[in-house]
Design a protein around this motif. Structure first.
Motif, PDB file in Angstrom:
ATOM      1  N   PHE A 120       0.238 -10.392  -0.492  1.00 25.60           N
ATOM      2  CA  PHE A 120      -0.749  -9.796   0.405  1.00 25.60           C
ATOM      3  C   PHE A 120      -2.081  -9.626  -0.314  1.00 25.60           C
ATOM      4  O   PHE A 120      -2.130  -9.144  -1.447  1.00 25.60           O
ATOM      5  CB  PHE A 120      -0.288  -8.426   0.900  1.00 25.60           C
ATOM      6  N   ILE A 121      -3.155 -10.012   0.360  1.00 27.84           N
ATOM      7  CA  ILE A 121      -4.518  -9.724  -0.081  1.00 27.84           C
ATOM      8  C   ILE A 121      -5.172  -8.981   1.067  1.00 27.84           C
ATOM      9  O   ILE A 121      -5.309  -9.520   2.171  1.00 27.84           O
ATOM     10  CB  ILE A 121      -5.288 -11.008  -0.424  1.00 27.84           C
ATOM     11  N   VAL A 122      -5.574  -7.728   0.829  1.00 28.38           N
ATOM     12  CA  VAL A 122      -5.945  -6.827   1.919  1.00 28.38           C
ATOM     13  C   VAL A 122      -7.259  -6.114   1.616  1.00 28.38           C
ATOM     14  O   VAL A 122      -7.443  -5.573   0.519  1.00 28.38           O
ATOM     15  CB  VAL A 122      -4.841  -5.765   2.146  1.00 28.38           C
ATOM     16  N   SER A 123      -8.157  -6.086   2.585  1.00 26.37           N
ATOM     17  CA  SER A 123      -9.315  -5.201   2.503  1.00 26.37           C
ATOM     18  C   SER A 123      -9.030  -3.993   3.388  1.00 26.37           C
ATOM     19  O   SER A 123      -8.474  -4.138   4.488  1.00 26.37           O
ATOM     20  CB  SER A 123     -10.591  -5.903   2.954  1.00 26.37           C
ATOM     21  N   THR A 124      -9.379  -2.813   2.936  1.00 26.01           N
ATOM     22  CA  THR A 124      -9.043  -1.603   3.684  1.00 26.01           C
ATOM     23  C   THR A 124      -9.969  -0.448   3.327  1.00 26.01           C
ATOM     24  O   THR A 124     -10.540  -0.411   2.240  1.00 26.01           O
ATOM     25  CB  THR A 124      -7.579  -1.188   3.426  1.00 26.01           C
ATOM     26  N   HIS A 125     -10.085   0.488   4.276  1.00 30.16           N
ATOM     27  CA  HIS A 125     -10.769   1.755   4.031  1.00 30.16           C
ATOM     28  C   HIS A 125      -9.766   2.903   3.948  1.00 30.16           C
ATOM     29  O   HIS A 125     -10.168   4.051   3.726  1.00 30.16           O
ATOM     30  CB  HIS A 125     -11.755   2.065   5.166  1.00 30.16           C
ATOM     31  N   SER A 126      -8.488   2.616   4.165  1.00 33.18           N
ATOM     32  CA  SER A 126      -7.486   3.665   4.319  1.00 33.18           C
ATOM     33  C   SER A 126      -6.812   4.046   3.001  1.00 33.18           C
ATOM     34  O   SER A 126      -6.151   3.212   2.377  1.00 33.18           O
ATOM     35  CB  SER A 126      -6.399   3.208   5.301  1.00 33.18           C
ATOM     36  N   PRO A 127      -6.932   5.318   2.573  1.00 33.39           N
ATOM     37  CA  PRO A 127      -6.198   5.767   1.376  1.00 33.39           C
ATOM     38  C   PRO A 127      -4.691   5.640   1.539  1.00 33.39           C
ATOM     39  O   PRO A 127      -3.979   5.440   0.558  1.00 33.39           O
ATOM     40  CB  PRO A 127      -6.622   7.226   1.227  1.00 33.39           C
ATOM     41  N   ILE A 128      -4.193   5.755   2.768  1.00 34.62           N
ATOM     42  CA  ILE A 128      -2.758   5.597   3.003  1.00 34.62           C
ATOM     43  C   ILE A 128      -2.336   4.168   2.670  1.00 34.62           C
ATOM     44  O   ILE A 128      -1.358   3.938   1.961  1.00 34.62           O
ATOM     45  CB  ILE A 128      -2.401   5.936   4.463  1.00 34.62           C
ATOM     46  N   VAL A 129      -3.080   3.206   3.180  1.00 44.49           N
ATOM     47  CA  VAL A 129      -2.719   1.801   2.963  1.00 44.49           C
ATOM     48  C   VAL A 129      -2.837   1.436   1.488  1.00 44.49           C
ATOM     49  O   VAL A 129      -1.946   0.800   0.913  1.00 44.49           O
ATOM     50  CB  VAL A 129      -3.609   0.882   3.822  1.00 44.49           C
TER      51      VAL A 129
ATOM     52  N   LEU B  13     -13.089 -11.828   1.824  1.00 47.89           N
ATOM     53  CA  LEU B  13     -11.747 -12.083   2.350  1.00 47.89           C
ATOM     54  C   LEU B  13     -11.761 -13.277   3.308  1.00 47.89           C
ATOM     55  O   LEU B  13     -10.844 -14.108   3.294  1.00 47.89           O
ATOM     56  CB  LEU B  13     -11.213 -10.829   3.043  1.00 47.89           C
ATOM     57  N   GLU B  14     -12.784 -13.335   4.141  1.00 54.97           N
ATOM     58  CA  GLU B  14     -12.931 -14.458   5.064  1.00 54.97           C
ATOM     59  C   GLU B  14     -12.998 -15.785   4.312  1.00 54.97           C
ATOM     60  O   GLU B  14     -12.348 -16.765   4.692  1.00 54.97           O
ATOM     61  CB  GLU B  14     -14.191 -14.263   5.896  1.00 54.97           C
ATOM     62  N   ALA B  15     -13.782 -15.819   3.235  1.00 54.26           N
ATOM     63  CA  ALA B  15     -13.915 -17.050   2.453  1.00 54.26           C
ATOM     64  C   ALA B  15     -12.586 -17.455   1.840  1.00 54.26           C
ATOM     65  O   ALA B  15     -12.230 -18.641   1.814  1.00 54.26           O
ATOM     66  CB  ALA B  15     -14.976 -16.862   1.368  1.00 54.26           C
TER      67      ALA B  15
END
Length: 285
Positions: free
Chosen positions: A188-197, A59-61
């Motif tokens: 949106f491009i998103v990294s997440t650990h949340s099942p809600i998100v 994501l940073e790249a």
């Protein structure tokens, strides 16, 4: 207007040289195992995986290649607390579509640094964050100020673990805010650990496994499966982790009692999702 696949601001990413990559970081992270490219098909894309799999690295790249500061902020931010970002962006190609009018890179781990930079810039910039220094708000409130006041339609938004500061109800708020922005032409491009998100309807979910990125469904992600199992029988799972909880204590909860609770949610939560989305539309947050 919701962006079609052909109108997305970033249509795909690929490596300039996908052949013999260096056997060193960042090319050794699982996210880049067998990686040749990734096509974005929808306005919302999630990248999920365990710690250390390379979500933030990838994501940073993408963000740096798109012109954002490595520590976060809009494209106007050019500060560096400590330059630790990987050189991956230099070997990355972005397939660009339309030019976004707005953009922001939210990186949870360095948002404190962004808040400090905002205070140092001053000159009226606080009005874009609720007319209040982010350092004078809680961690979660500062994230909400960004979501509510700074982000606009027709924007490219790259979020790295945005749930880090948010309670479950505020994560639901974020879903509603993302919906508003998507309907106003944002990506949106998103990294997440949340099942809600990652439950955002219609989003693409790419899971990072040992063999690279794989398209998957919410209900197949380890995050969802583990959280579901824990919520249905948390005491049983705690026993497996070595906690001395008697078997009989949780027997009733894992059967009929749990089913009755799921059929009749607590009164505090019964109308919460509707209220949250209503509050978003009226600007109550």
């Amino acid at each position: 207007m919701i962006l079609s696949e052909n109108a997305l601001y970033i249509k795909y990413i690929r490596l300039k040289e996908a052949g013999d990559l260096p056997h060193e970081y960042p090319y050794t992270v699982p996210a880049l195992a067998g990686f040749s490219g990734l096509r974005f098909r929808r306005p919302v894309t999630f990248i999920v995986g365990e710690n250390g799999m390379g979500k933030s690295t990838l994501l940073e790249a993408i963000a740096v290649k798109a012109g954002f500061n490595a520590e976060g902020g809009s494209k106007n931010f050019r500060f560096a607390t400590r330059e630790t970002h990987s050189p991956l962006y230099g070997n990355l190609v972005l397939g660009r579509g339309l030019q976004p009018r707005y953009g922001y890179f939210l990186r949870a781990e360095s948002f404190y640094n962004v808040a400090t930079e905002i205070d140092q810039i001053a000159d009226g910039i606080h009005r874009y964050y609720g007319d209040k220094s982010l350092h004078r708000q809680s961690h979660g409130e500062s994230f909400l100020s960004l979501l509510e006041h700074r982000l606009r339609g027709n924007g490219l938004y790259i979020f790295d673990e945005p749930e880090a500061a948010l309670s479950p109800s505020r994560q639901m708020y974020m879903l509603c805010r993302i919906k508003q922005l998507v309907e106003s032409g944002s990506q949106f491009i998103v990294s997440t650990h949340s099942p809600i998100v990652m439950a955002y309807p219609g989003a693409d979910i790419y899971e990072i496994a040992d063999n690279g990125l794989q398209l998957t469904e919410l209900e197949q992600t380890p995050h969802y499966l583990l959280m579901k199992r824990f919520c249905l029988d948390h005491e049983g799972m705690l026993r497996q982790l070595g906690f001395g909880i008697p078997e009989s204590r949780s027997a009733g909860r894992a059967t009929g009692r749990m089913s009755r609770r799921s059929a009749q949610p607590h009164r505090h939560f019964a109308r919460m999702p509707h209220r949250i989305c209503t509050d978003v539309s009226h600007g109550y947050y």
